[in-house]
Design an enzyme around this catalytic site. Sequence first.
Site: not given
Length: 264
Positions: A121-122, A139
Amino acid sequence: MVHIHPTALVDPAAELDSSVKVGPYTVIGPHVRVGADTTIGPHCVIEGHTTIGAENRIFQFSSLGAVPQDKKYAGEPCELVIGDRNTIREFCTFNIGSPTGRAVTRVGDDNWIMAYVHLAHDCQVGNHTIFANNSQLAGHVEVGDWVILGGFTVVHQFVRIGAHAMTAMCALLFADLPPFVMCQGQPAQARSMNFEGLRRRGFSAARVSAVKAMHKALYRSDLTLDAAMQQIQAISADVPDAQPDVALMLDFLRQVQPQRGIVR
């Protein structure tokens, strides 16, 4: 008509350009948008708020847009955004962003992403990168343009990798990797600069020499990071053609967090 295999399951709310091709047994969710001339192979799952641009080639068994592997995630409508002309090989997993980060995982244009690559994520990936098999990004990792990750490279969360950098196979990054630097090891250590890669991308001899001078300031002169940055700043006066390269390096180094530092 969209070229969808009869065994594929595409939600009626999904937005697919009429030129998109979807292979057998692929599943596409309601919040997915796919641009022109993108090809999606068999047995893929594309879900979440995922936007895919034009002329991408997505091979079989990839999972794109699944929820982040983050215990704090509670169903927020975060995103995965993929640009144009990317190649995404077998068994890749790209997660959407998280509300505690940028809320979007982003992949740019013209990237070559090999099998079993994971983008958590991200993550923010630039353009023209090459990720060899089994590269794994935790992440919030940021990857600049033209980066090459060797097979089985593992990158700790929040680490940044500067443009034109390169990792050897099985490199383990706990610290930021500045632009142009080649690294190897567990944990990774700087070995040289990516001189051959720069030449292949059309860097002049003067610009390559300036990158060599930056390498010397960072790694061969026994300077603190602040002192090395002052020395690097002076290079642009001596080599005007290298001003963009010096600016790229200095901008990266100014954002280094003391608790993380750079690959040494």
